[in-house]
Design a protein around this motif. Structure first.
Motif, PDB file in Angstrom:
ATOM      1  N   ALA A   3       0.827  -1.201   0.000  1.00  0.00           N
ATOM      2  CA  ALA A   3       0.000   0.000   0.000  1.00  0.00           C
ATOM      3  C   ALA A   3       0.869   1.261   0.000  1.00  0.00           C
ATOM      4  N   CYS A   4       1.936   1.254   0.780  1.00  0.00           N
ATOM      5  CA  CYS A   4       2.847   2.408   0.805  1.00  0.00           C
ATOM      6  C   CYS A   4       3.446   2.668  -0.572  1.00  0.00           C
ATOM      7  N   HIS A   5       3.904   1.608  -1.216  1.00  0.00           N
ATOM      8  CA  HIS A   5       4.518   1.775  -2.532  1.00  0.00           C
ATOM      9  C   HIS A   5       3.484   2.157  -3.583  1.00  0.00           C
ATOM     10  N   ARG A   6       2.286   1.656  -3.434  1.00  0.00           N
ATOM     11  CA  ARG A   6       1.209   2.031  -4.357  1.00  0.00           C
ATOM     12  C   ARG A   6       0.967   3.527  -4.300  1.00  0.00           C
ATOM     13  N   MET A   7       0.873   4.100  -3.098  1.00  0.00           N
ATOM     14  CA  MET A   7       0.654   5.534  -2.952  1.00  0.00           C
ATOM     15  C   MET A   7       1.872   6.326  -3.399  1.00  0.00           C
ATOM     16  N   THR A  40       0.433   4.471   8.111  1.00  0.00           N
ATOM     17  CA  THR A  40      -0.566   4.876   7.130  1.00  0.00           C
ATOM     18  C   THR A  40      -0.812   3.770   6.119  1.00  0.00           C
ATOM     19  N   GLY A  41       0.250   3.104   5.688  1.00  0.00           N
ATOM     20  CA  GLY A  41       0.088   1.995   4.754  1.00  0.00           C
ATOM     21  C   GLY A  41      -0.779   0.890   5.332  1.00  0.00           C
ATOM     22  N   THR A  42      -0.624   0.623   6.613  1.00  0.00           N
ATOM     23  CA  THR A  42      -1.443  -0.394   7.270  1.00  0.00           C
ATOM     24  C   THR A  42      -2.907   0.005   7.288  1.00  0.00           C
ATOM     25  N   VAL A  43      -3.179   1.246   7.680  1.00  0.00           N
ATOM     26  CA  VAL A  43      -4.561   1.719   7.765  1.00  0.00           C
ATOM     27  C   VAL A  43      -5.212   1.737   6.384  1.00  0.00           C
ATOM     28  N   VAL A  44      -4.490   2.231   5.388  1.00  0.00           N
ATOM     29  CA  VAL A  44      -5.051   2.315   4.036  1.00  0.00           C
ATOM     30  C   VAL A  44      -5.313   0.923   3.472  1.00  0.00           C
ATOM     31  N   SER A  45      -4.392  -0.013   3.685  1.00  0.00           N
ATOM     32  CA  SER A  45      -4.597  -1.373   3.200  1.00  0.00           C
ATOM     33  C   SER A  45      -5.826  -2.002   3.857  1.00  0.00           C
ATOM     34  N   GLY A  46      -5.944  -1.856   5.170  1.00  0.00           N
ATOM     35  CA  GLY A  46      -7.097  -2.407   5.870  1.00  0.00           C
ATOM     36  C   GLY A  46      -8.399  -1.778   5.405  1.00  0.00           C
ATOM     37  N   ALA A  47      -8.384  -0.454   5.209  1.00  0.00           N
ATOM     38  CA  ALA A  47      -9.590   0.238   4.764  1.00  0.00           C
ATOM     39  C   ALA A  47      -9.993  -0.212   3.359  1.00  0.00           C
ATOM     40  N   ALA A  48      -9.007  -0.352   2.461  1.00  0.00           N
ATOM     41  CA  ALA A  48      -9.309  -0.754   1.091  1.00  0.00           C
ATOM     42  C   ALA A  48      -9.937  -2.140   1.036  1.00  0.00           C
ATOM     43  N   HIS A  49      -9.424  -3.066   1.833  1.00  0.00           N
ATOM     44  CA  HIS A  49      -9.995  -4.412   1.847  1.00  0.00           C
ATOM     45  C   HIS A  49     -11.398  -4.412   2.468  1.00  0.00           C
ATOM     46  N   GLU A  76       9.389 -11.058  -4.373  1.00  0.00           N
ATOM     47  CA  GLU A  76       8.130 -10.861  -5.092  1.00  0.00           C
ATOM     48  C   GLU A  76       7.250  -9.769  -4.489  1.00  0.00           C
ATOM     49  N   ILE A  77       7.580  -9.289  -3.307  1.00  0.00           N
ATOM     50  CA  ILE A  77       6.699  -8.337  -2.640  1.00  0.00           C
ATOM     51  C   ILE A  77       6.543  -7.041  -3.427  1.00  0.00           C
ATOM     52  N   LEU A  78       7.573  -6.632  -4.162  1.00  0.00           N
ATOM     53  CA  LEU A  78       7.508  -5.393  -4.927  1.00  0.00           C
ATOM     54  C   LEU A  78       7.197  -5.637  -6.401  1.00  0.00           C
ATOM     55  N   ASP A  79       6.714  -6.840  -6.729  1.00  0.00           N
ATOM     56  CA  ASP A  79       6.313  -7.158  -8.105  1.00  0.00           C
ATOM     57  C   ASP A  79       5.162  -6.236  -8.504  1.00  0.00           C
ATOM     58  N   PRO A  80       5.352  -5.397  -9.511  1.00  0.00           N
ATOM     59  CA  PRO A  80       4.298  -4.433  -9.884  1.00  0.00           C
ATOM     60  C   PRO A  80       3.012  -5.085 -10.349  1.00  0.00           C
ATOM     61  N   SER A  81       3.068  -6.367 -10.714  1.00  0.00           N
ATOM     62  CA  SER A  81       1.859  -7.044 -11.159  1.00  0.00           C
ATOM     63  C   SER A  81       0.976  -7.482  -9.996  1.00  0.00           C
ATOM     64  N   HIS A  82       1.522  -7.450  -8.763  1.00  0.00           N
ATOM     65  CA  HIS A  82       0.745  -7.839  -7.591  1.00  0.00           C
ATOM     66  C   HIS A  82      -0.130  -6.675  -7.167  1.00  0.00           C
ATOM     67  N   PRO A  83      -1.446  -6.851  -7.072  1.00  0.00           N
ATOM     68  CA  PRO A  83      -2.311  -5.734  -6.697  1.00  0.00           C
ATOM     69  C   PRO A  83      -2.089  -5.293  -5.257  1.00  0.00           C
ATOM     70  N   ALA A  84      -1.946  -3.994  -5.072  1.00  0.00           N
ATOM     71  CA  ALA A  84      -1.768  -3.455  -3.720  1.00  0.00           C
ATOM     72  C   ALA A  84      -3.080  -3.398  -2.960  1.00  0.00           C
ATOM     73  N   THR A  85      -4.178  -3.282  -3.688  1.00  0.00           N
ATOM     74  CA  THR A  85      -5.494  -3.261  -3.070  1.00  0.00           C
ATOM     75  C   THR A  85      -6.430  -4.096  -3.921  1.00  0.00           C
ATOM     76  N   PRO A  86      -7.508  -4.595  -3.328  1.00  0.00           N
ATOM     77  CA  PRO A  86      -8.450  -5.412  -4.099  1.00  0.00           C
ATOM     78  C   PRO A  86      -9.150  -4.634  -5.198  1.00  0.00           C
ATOM     79  N   PHE A  87      -9.158  -3.310  -5.130  1.00  0.00           N
ATOM     80  CA  PHE A  87      -9.858  -2.513  -6.129  1.00  0.00           C
ATOM     81  C   PHE A  87      -9.114  -2.472  -7.463  1.00  0.00           C
ATOM     82  N   GLU A  88      -7.837  -2.863  -7.471  1.00  0.00           N
ATOM     83  CA  GLU A  88      -7.077  -2.790  -8.713  1.00  0.00           C
ATOM     84  C   GLU A  88      -7.485  -3.856  -9.706  1.00  0.00           C
ATOM     85  N   THR A  89      -8.095  -4.928  -9.243  1.00  0.00           N
ATOM     86  CA  THR A  89      -8.464  -6.007 -10.141  1.00  0.00           C
ATOM     87  C   THR A  89      -9.956  -6.326 -10.102  1.00  0.00           C
TER      88      THR A  89
END
Length: 341
Positions: free
Chosen positions: A250-254, A265-274, A314-327
């Motif tokens: 989430a941090c890298h996505r932002m 902030t990354g933790t809160v945003v990730s939890g909120a998005a899910h 693999e954690i920074l693989d750009p193909s991995h969605p940072a939030t469920p809304f990306e896919t």
């Protein structure tokens, strides 16, 4: 244009970021990092110091001592320097190097504990060290952010009111949980408000703040290795636990969109998005609180080698969605609204 004479007199509390274009979900982020301490902890630090002064606990020769993973330590360092107190921060190896150097630059002393407590964290060890200091010399004054009511009262009077003023039709509020000061201050305020607001606490996987098994936590800020004494779960509607890998994504996505926020902030945003991905967000007003900015995490969350060593390549693989809304197709989300508390 404000003119100040003390650094703690400035704190921009009315800046919100609309993250819909970044995450794809309707989420407003309250930015708390725009003050000279760089985080939301300035509010609690200022309230606790002023309360101790009013009660005569702090004297000119007092040495303020506090256990902190970083941000509160910086806030107290700044206030102590401004008011002429000596400050000692008791922290641990998870404290970011830049944070430690910042406290020392402000004239504070930093003690780092190395031994884990019985829950696999450092908090118990830090608190035990603080208690031993206070027992050895009555000049030491422990503000105790974990039990001090000024911690949550600061957010009841400021943070919650700022959100309410901006969003009078607020539906759901996401708050990260560490000491639970921000959570309880906001939750108590909105319990008395003119409309029901769903309070969602966001915690880190491995934290035992809301129970469960302790686990490894490498990102400071949120989470506890004990139950927060300030926590009253009757004010909380739901708890979300976030893996640290999702925090980093989430941090890298932002950051890829120009918003450099901290690990909490990354933790809160990730939890909120899910959470939002599982609910119908039509006509919903959702707000999350961002405790700090990202500059202090450049050698951890935003340092490629640190991230890959701890979480894999693999954690920074750009193909991995940072939030469920990306896919996810928004039309495919469940149609039922969540029940009001």
């Amino acid at each position: 244009m404000p003119v100040i004479s003390a650094p703690h007199d400035f704190n921009e509390g009315h800046l919100f970021v609309d993250l819909k274009s970044v995450l794809g979900c309707p989420l407003y982020l309250k930015c708390e990092g725009f003050n000279f301490a760089g985080s939301i902890k300035l509010k609690a630090a200022n309230e606790m110091v002023e309360s101790a002064e009013r009660e005569g606990i702090l004297k000119p020769d007092s040495v303020i001592v506090e256990s902190s993973s970083g941000n509160l330590g910086v806030a107290l360092s700044m206030i102590a320097a401004s008011k002429g107190y000596t400050f000692l921060c008791v922290t641990d190896s998870r404290c970011n190097l830049s944070t430690r150097l910042l406290m020392e630059s402000l004239g504070s002393k930093v003690h780092i504990v190395a031994d884990l407590d019985e829950n696999g964290g450092f908090l118990g060890t830090r608190i035990e060290y603080v208690r031993s200091l206070c027992a050895s010399d009555d000049r030491y004054v422990w503000l105790s952010q974990y039990t001090n009511p000024g911690n949550w009262q600061a957010h009841y009077r400021t943070t919650a009111r700022q959100i309410a003023r901006q969003f009078p039709r607020l539906d759901v509020l996401f708050v990260g949980t560490g000491t639970a000061g921000t959570l309880m201050g906001c939750a108590r305020f909105f319990r008395q408000w003119h409309r029901p607001v769903r309070i969602v606490a966001v915690d880190s996987v491995g934290s035992v703040a809301f129970g469960g098994e302790p686990g490894r936590r490498m990102i400071p800020g949120l989470g506890m290795s004990m139950r927060p004494p300030l926590l009253d779960e009757s004010y909380v509607n739901e708890v979300i636990r976030v893996e640290e890998a999702d925090t980093i994504r989430a941090c890298h996505r932002m950051a890829r969109r120009g918003f450099l926020f901290g690990g909490s902030t990354g933790t809160v945003v990730s939890g909120a998005a899910h959470w939002l991905a599982r609910h119908d967000t039509r006509d919903m007003t959702a707000v999350a609180i961002a405790p700090d900015l990202g500059e202090r995490y450049l050698d951890t969350v935003y340092q490629t080698n640190w991230v890959q060593d701890l979480f894999g390549d693999e954690i920074l693989d750009p193909s991995h969605p940072a939030t469920p809304f990306e896919t996810e197709d928004p039309a495919a989300r469940e149609a039922d609204r969540w029940p009001q508390p």
